[in-house]
Design an enzyme around this catalytic site. Structure first.
Site, PDB file in Angstrom:
ATOM      1  N   ASP A   1       0.835  -1.199   0.000  1.00  0.00           N
ATOM      2  CA  ASP A   1       0.000   0.000   0.000  1.00  0.00           C
ATOM      3  C   ASP A   1       0.871   1.250   0.000  1.00  0.00           C
ATOM      4  O   ASP A   1       1.960   1.251   0.570  1.00  0.00           O
ATOM      5  CB  ASP A   1      -0.903  -0.002   1.234  1.00  0.00           C
TER       6      ASP A   1
ATOM      7  N   HIS B   1      -8.730  -0.437  -8.984  1.00  0.00           N
ATOM      8  CA  HIS B   1      -8.556   0.581  -7.956  1.00  0.00           C
ATOM      9  C   HIS B   1      -7.545   1.644  -8.389  1.00  0.00           C
ATOM     10  O   HIS B   1      -7.796   2.837  -8.258  1.00  0.00           O
ATOM     11  CB  HIS B   1      -8.126  -0.078  -6.639  1.00  0.00           C
TER      12      HIS B   1
END
Length: 165
Positions: free
Chosen positions: A6, A79
């Site tokens: 992330d 995403h």
């Protein structure tokens, strides 16, 4: 929590300040920051049922090497395709995983600092409404936003000024 690295799009060096702190466009609040926090609950059972190749298409990045898919391979509803709104519109972000064993809730707190809330708003619009409309972020099939809060983070000088009035 979903098995992907992330924050790889986070700005580095002096760009962190540029994208996370309010600049000369709003002199009264210069140096402060907009802080946006969302709580997401993940359906980990459904996520883990997806083969790795399908998970990668939801995210838009390869799991094993953390490399973003090329535009001709990356789905338009991934995403990364929707949350990345351009090199001139970035945020400084971090995600904090959490779990509550008594309720079986597993999720992520999404935390973003931005120089303008319009950048975060564009990301949210792309994710939830879609770009184009209806082409929403596939990650929302597995992650549900439960809360969202926007804060203004003042500088120490602003706090001093506020307290002296």
């Amino acid at each position: 929590m979903l098995g992907f690295v992330d924050g790889t799009e986070n700005p580095h060096g002096q760009d962190r300040e540029l994208f996370s702190m309010i600049g000369n466009d709003d002199p009264a609040y210069r140096g402060g920051s907009y802080l946006f926090v969302q709580k997401y609950i993940h359906n980990l059972t459904a996520w883990k049922e997806l083969p790795t190749e399908q998970q990668e298409k939801v995210i838009g990045r390869y799991k094993a090497n953390d490399i973003e898919m090329s535009d001709d391979v990356k789905p338009s509803n991934s995403h990364i395709a929707l949350a990345n709104v351009g090199d001139d519109l970035k945020i400084v972000r971090d995600n904090m995983p959490f779990g509550n064993m008594s309720t079986n809730e597993m999720g992520t707190y999404f935390i973003a600092y931005a120089s303008t809330f319009s950048t975060v708003q564009q990301m949210l619009n792309n994710m939830f409404i879609g770009s184009p409309e209806g082409n929403y972020d596939r990650i929302l099939d597995f992650s549900t936003a439960k809360t969202g809060s926007l804060y203004f983070v003042p500088t120490f000088n602003m706090i001093d000024d506020f307290s002296s009035d």
